[in-house]
Design a protein around this motif. Structure first.
Motif, short mmCIF file in Angstrom:
data_model
loop_
_atom_site.label_atom_id
_atom_site.label_comp_id
_atom_site.label_asym_id
_atom_site.label_seq_id
_atom_site.Cartn_x
_atom_site.Cartn_y
_atom_site.Cartn_z
N PHE A 70 0.73 -1.16 -0.13
CA PHE A 70 0.07 0.08 0.12
C PHE A 70 0.80 1.30 -0.16
N MET A 72 1.84 4.61 1.66
CA MET A 72 1.99 5.10 2.87
C MET A 72 2.39 6.71 2.82
N GLN A 152 1.98 -0.91 9.96
CA GLN A 152 0.49 -1.71 10.17
C GLN A 152 -0.49 -0.83 10.77
N GLU A 154 -1.14 2.54 10.23
CA GLU A 154 -1.73 3.27 9.21
C GLU A 154 -2.48 2.35 8.18
N TYR A 155 -2.04 1.09 7.84
CA TYR A 155 -3.03 0.14 7.06
C TYR A 155 -4.23 -0.11 7.59
N ARG A 158 -6.69 2.97 7.48
CA ARG A 158 -6.94 3.12 6.25
C ARG A 158 -8.27 2.12 5.86
N GLY A 160 -7.42 -1.27 5.48
CA GLY A 160 -6.81 -2.46 4.57
C GLY A 160 -7.42 -2.38 3.25
N LYS A 161 -7.52 -3.80 2.73
CA LYS A 161 -8.11 -4.03 1.38
C LYS A 161 -9.47 -3.39 1.29
N SER A 163 -10.45 -0.26 2.16
CA SER A 163 -10.23 1.00 2.22
C SER A 163 -11.33 1.84 1.45
#
Length: 304
Positions: A70, A72, A152, A154-155, A158, A160-161, A163
């Protein structure tokens, strides 16, 4: 003779099963294996029933995050609000991991470690003390608990998948994700079902703080292991609801708050910018004095 051998073989299994269900045996055995929310927990001998309940609650609230690459940093939805330390954009590849829906509560902290004050409503807990707390959890369960890396965190914030590229964790409206209280779970969750990443307390990350690199490479499970201070992510209940400061980007009007574009610790006036998914700050790991930095646990599928 065959029956005797069979009994000798089965007896240890009966003892183990009985130990897992008997609180008295729980106190005296070396360890007991129990499956909770998909995790194989190896309960250590000294754990109490109240501690076991706390840890079980934590494990039942872990959310699985499927890792991927992703971007960042200050992606387009953050422009106009981002600080200089959110640039340049970097690409990070994450392994799968689990993250808790909620921050560790004061009650959970006090219930698991002997050194915690029982009289304080909000703990002044340093980064080092959170690391010691996590070591206790590891010893109790045999599981690879950790603070989240900055990537980890931030993802997950957001979504994740799943988002939807929100400015804040789960919304473009701060009032939906910041309750201005210390009530865990009091706001709606983000895309992954995670709560309170824009309110309650800001949260420690595992990384030491540094500016983002200019290299265009992909960083695998990015973790900064040396430095002077640690990354702090997420807003707190102090995040202001006033949009005037939030939308004002003139440096002359933000003197004293954005004077240091690289972001100093949380010793300044906090406004809505701190609640965004890409906002970064830092604090020294052994320094007391700020009760608004908490901890959100992760369990790694791959050790850092």
């Amino acid at each position: 003779m065959k029956h005797i051998l069979k009994l000798l073989f089965l007896f240890p299994i009966y003892v183990l099963l009985d130990a897992c269900s008997n609180p008295d045996i729980l106190e005296s055995r070396e360890e007991c294996i129990e499956k909770i929310n998909g995790f194989n927990v190896r309960w250590r001998s000294q754990i109490t029933e109240s501690q076991k309940k706390i840890v079980t609650d934590i494990l039942n609230n872990m959310v699985y995050i499927e890792g991927q690459t992703f971007v960042m940093g200050a992606t387009p939805e953050q422009k106009g609000y981002a600080r200089n330390n959110e640039y340049p954009l970097i690409h990070v590849r994450l392994s799968d991991y689990y993250i808790c829906k909620y921050e560790v509560s004061d009650e959970q902290y006090r219930g698991l470690v002997s050194w915690a004050s029982q009289s304080s409503s909000y703990q002044f807990v340093t980064w080092k003390e959170w690391k010691d707390f996590i070591s206790v959890l590891k010893d109790m369960t045999g599981l690879p608990f950790s603070l989240p890396t900055e990537a980890q965190w931030e993802y997950a914030a957001r979504g994740g998948k799943l988002s939807k590229n929100y400015i804040y964790p789960g919304s473009n409206n701060l009032d939906e994700v910041n309750s201005f209280t210390y009530n865990s779970g009091s706001t709606h969750a983000n895309e992954l079902g995670i709560f309170n990443m824009a309110d309650l307390k800001s949260e420690w990350c595992l990384d030491y703080y540094e500016e983002y690199p200019t290299s265009q490479t992909i960083y695998y499970d990015r973790l900064i292991k040396t430095g002077e201070s640690h990354v702090v992510r997420g807003g707190s209940y102090n995040c202001s609801g006033h949009s005037s400061k939030y939308l004002n980007t003139r440096m002359s009007d933000m003197y004293g708050y954005f004077k240091d574009d690289s972001s100093s610790a949380l010793d300044r006036i906090i406004d809505k910018r701190y609640c965004r998914v890409t906002a970064r700050s830092y604090y020294y790991e052994s320094e007391y004095g700020n009760r608004n930095i908490g901890c959100r646990l992760v369990i790694n599928s791959k050790q850092n």
